[in-house]
Design an enzyme around this catalytic site. Structure first.
Site, PDB file in Angstrom:
ATOM      1  N   ASP A 267     -19.108  27.733  -2.095  1.00 23.78           N
ATOM      2  CA  ASP A 267     -18.989  27.133  -0.767  1.00 23.78           C
ATOM      3  C   ASP A 267     -18.687  25.644  -0.968  1.00 23.78           C
ATOM      4  OD1 ASP A 267     -18.854  26.675   1.920  1.00 23.78           O
ATOM      5  OD2 ASP A 267     -20.784  27.566   2.417  1.00 23.78           O
TER       6      ASP A 267
HETATM    7  C1  BGC Z   1     -19.117  26.597   5.238  1.00 34.46           C
HETATM    8  C2  BGC Z   1     -18.284  27.822   4.962  1.00 34.46           C
HETATM    9  C3  BGC Z   1     -16.828  27.520   5.119  1.00 34.46           C
HETATM   10  C4  BGC Z   1     -16.454  26.342   4.241  1.00 34.46           C
HETATM   11  C5  BGC Z   1     -14.982  25.986   4.292  1.00 34.46           C
HETATM   12  C6  BGC Z   1     -18.607  25.383   4.507  1.00 34.46           C
HETATM   13  O1  BGC Z   1     -19.243  24.245   4.934  1.00 34.46           O
HETATM   14  O2  BGC Z   1     -20.460  26.841   4.878  1.00 34.46           O
HETATM   15  O3  BGC Z   1     -18.679  28.864   5.816  1.00 34.46           O
HETATM   16  O4  BGC Z   1     -16.057  28.648   4.835  1.00 34.46           O
HETATM   17  O5  BGC Z   1     -17.215  25.238   4.635  1.00 34.46           O
HETATM   18  O6  BGC Z   1     -14.624  25.422   5.486  1.00 34.46           O
END
Ligand code: BGC
Ligand code: BGC
Length: 719
Positions: A267
């Protein structure tokens, strides 16, 4: 390309080129983007060099056919081996045509429409240049304080698994190479991100492996069984080790036991976060832990690109591990057809035609209407055209009904509730009544004036989109005080009040549900939200949604969920006054509204139950039938639910577990027989030694319209 060709491509790559494939950066880093690579602030501080960008493997958060094509074209001009970039983005519940938030989609219990919504999202995203979506999010949730409960389909492992499959089918279709109208899916957040202590985002997750396997893992596994191409790690710890550095989770479970051979991405920034978590001293150690644990792509931090080469040189990381990760990324690029056409489905002309087409908008409206849950109705809904309506509240004329995960959605192009109601009746007075979290005397006075000559007050209340979603946690989950003041003020007029709620989590509804004559939970219903809610308010569509997450009586009960254990001193009868029971002295044990609950404008009766046998054996399942009759005046859909309970297990078992459901559509007076089958396989569970098997003994099955109002059948498993 054949597997052999991909491998020989890998052989031609320098170590620097390989490591850069593992780096994912946001759009502004790239030539051809709007910022054209001229980055500032934290992005500049990452210290990424032009050379690293030229070799990097994937891009995050860019879309629009023209932008994507320009970046790809510029990139390929300097990429030595001509390996195209992968474009990934969060297309969570729609690209520009925004569907209801996933928690709402869950409440539709409609797997076909859920699949359709993902298919449409994929179509819009792919013509706009997106190759991979960071969806579905399938984290099981039990705590409405957590802002991200709106991103998942709820608290049940079986239902979440069914939706996980439906979303993956919708996003990916049958063949990503041939069908460029689809995108690869990335299931997230692996694992158990939905169980942070205290409902506070990114917080510690603490649970036994048995609980993890029983409740939290099934939906991720279901997505992978359906062929989901990618997995994203979560921000939290799992048994003391952050997911993004958790070898057990990824090497042992995901890649070993589950045989997943696709790409794992961290993530956002989660590799570097191994440092503040306290399991890595510096970026170098974070990089080593993450790659050894099995994270292929590092999103938005530079631990890999700055350290992996040295780690290979010192033999702390074997180059073969990097080769494996790169090969998986190349394989995904190949699967998406990018080596044949690096622009894949991106098409400026088609983008104009396809994105936000009438067909897509209609599908969104249909799903929104099925996602709304009628929580209360004291003979006031549906409204009649001749009634004079006062539409009051901060959501009366608001486009902020798309939810926090709709970065490409347009609030301006969203059908507001006022627009939807205006299509149904010409007699509406509108007033704002209050802001989301503040209210003035003038606003209250305006509201009273608007309501004075109305026959019915429609109150549009809720949480704005910043109040849920990522980092949108709340410790007090009542409606903001300002809105409760508005409710009390209007209550004094002694007119019927219909409340429509726009929000992202189960709320504590005290102060509203006791005052209103009817309550519709509309969630964040998406682009066509106002029209869908108006369809329901006027009975053009009959509400059919049922809750997939319990609404707590008070935040003090949280976590409160239907599939809990019994305890040794259960409180079986709410009216019994006895001290030494598992209970609160001041509030009931039961949630205000249970899992599976939702009303309709019609009534359904359950009758003529038939059980095929009193035993289940591994060879012979049992069948249970019930006749459902529409005994009211409206055509309607009923969601019939089957639960089971293992009365005595080797470890304690939930008091109910959803095992099947069926949605039936019935005209007034019409009946239909529904048959459920209970197999031995459905009675298996994780034992203390983590074996997934069933035990002989007594069980109960329950059939009903929700998890509380059920008819009970006893049976035995004989092996
Ligand atoms: C979130 C994810 C997301 C990623 C990319 C993160 O902060 O937890 O769910 O896919 O950002 O945008
Ligand atoms: C309590 C014990 C106590 C026992 C006898 C039980 O209900 O849990 O702590 O010792 O009663 O009074």
């Amino acid at each position: 390309m054949t597997e052999h060709q991909l491998k020989s491509l890998l052989e031609q790559m320098t170590l620097d080129e390989k490591i850069a494939q593992l780096l994912q950066l946001a759009g502004p880093f790239y030539k051809g983007s709007k910022d054209n690579g001229e980055i500032t602030g934290p992005m500049a501080e990452m210290g990424i060099t032009a050379e690293e960008i030229e070799k990097s493997g994937s891009v995050l958060g860019v879309s629009g056919a023209q932008d994507v094509m320009r970046i790809q074209e510029e990139y390929l001009k300097t990429n030595r081996l001509g390996i195209p970039l992968l474009f990934m983005a969060d297309v969570v519940h729609g690209y520009k045509t925004i569907f209801p938030v996933p928690l709402a989609i869950g409440c539709s219990w409609d797997l076909d429409l859920a699949e359709k919504s993902a298919e449409i999202a994929a179509k819009e995203a792919s013509v706009s240049g997106v190759h991979v979506t960071f969806a579905p999010m399938v984290d099981l949730v039990r705590d409405p304080r957590w802002g991200r409960v709106m991103e998942t389909t709820g608290e049940d492992p079986y239902l979440n698994s069914e939706f996980a499959r439906a979303f993956v089918r919708g996003f990916q279709g049958e063949n990503l190479q041939e069908d460029t109208n689809r995108v690869a899916a990335c299931v997230k957040h692996f694992a158990a991100y939905g169980a942070p202590e205290g409902g506070r985002d990114y917080n510690t997750v603490n649970m036994s492996e048995r609980q993890l396997r029983e409740s939290y893992l099934p939906a991720y596994k279901a997505a992978l069984d359906e062929g989901c191409e990618m997995v994203m790690t979560s921000f939290n710890t799992v048994d003391g080790i952050p997911s993004s550095g958790n070898k057990w989770l990824m090497r042992h479970l995901l890649r070993g036991e589950w045989q997943f051979d696709g790409v794992v991405i961290s993530d956002w920034g989660a590799v570097k976060e191994l440092i503040p978590h306290g399991v890595a001293e510096d970026e170098r150690e974070a990089a080593a832990k993450a790659i050894l644990a099995g994270v292929d792509i590092e999103m938005m931090t530079a631990c890999y690109v700055k350290n992996l080469k040295h780690l290979v040189e010192t033999k702390e990381v074997n180059e073969a591990i990097i080769d494996e990760a790169v090969l998986r990324i190349l394989q995904l690029k190949h699967k998406l057809g990018l080596f044949d056409n690096p622009y894949r489905g991106a098409d400026v002309k088609l983008e104009q035609e396809v994105v936000m087409s009438d067909e897509h908008l209609n599908a969104s409206r249909e799903l929104a209407a099925k996602s709304v849950v009628l929580l209360k109705n004291e003979n006031i809904l549906p409204l009649k055209k001749e009634q004079k309506v006062a539409l009051i509240g901060p959501f009366a004329q608001s486009g902020d009904i798309l939810g926090p995960w709709s970065w490409m959605g347009s609030k301006e192009k969203t059908i507001q509730l006022a627009d939807g109601l205006s299509d149904k009746t010409s007699t509406i007075n509108i007033a704002k009544g209050s802001d989301i979290e503040t209210v003035t005397d003038e606003q209250l006075e305006e509201a009273v004036n608007a309501a004075e000559d109305a026959d019915v007050i429609v109150l549009a209340l809720g949480e704005d989109s910043d109040m849920s979603g990522e980092a949108g946690c709340r410790a007090d989950i009542r409606l903001p005080e300002s809105q409760l003041v508005l409710v009390s003020k209007l209550k004094q007029l002694d007119k019927p009040i219909v409340a429509v709620l726009f929000n992202g989590r189960p709320l504590d509804l005290h102060g509203l549900i006791d005052q209103a004559d009817a309550v519709l939970e509309a969630w964040y219903p998406g682009t066509a939200g106002g029209a869908a809610v108006a369809d329901l308010l006027y009975g053009d569509v009959n509400p059919s949604g049922k809750l997939t997450m319990s609404f707590p009586y008070s935040v003090g009960q949280v976590p409160v969920y239907y599939n809990h254990y019994n305890t040794g001193r259960p409180k079986l009868d709410p009216d019994v006054k006895e001290r030494y029971l598992s209970q609160y002295l001041d509030i009931p044990n039961e949630p205000l509204l249970p899992f599976g609950f939702g009303l309709s404008y019609t009534t359904f009766t359950y009758s003529d139950y038939k059980v095929s046998s009193e035993t289940v054996t591994p060879e012979t399942p049992l069948t249970l039938s019930v006749k459902i009759t529409n005994t009211g005046d409206f055509t309607g859909d009923e969601i019939v639910q089957l639960y089971i309970r293992d009365l005595s297990g080797e470890v304690v078992r939930p008091v109910k577990e959803l095992k099947a459901f069926e949605k039936v559509s019935l005209k007034p007076g019409e009946s239909k027989e529904i048959t459920f089958t209970i197999t031995e396989e459905q009675l298996r569970y994780y034992h203390s030694d983590l074996q997934y098997t069933s035990d002989q003994g007594s069980f109960e099955a329950y059939i009903g319209p929700d998890s509380q109002h059920v008819t009970t059948f006893s049976f035995k498993l004989v092996k």
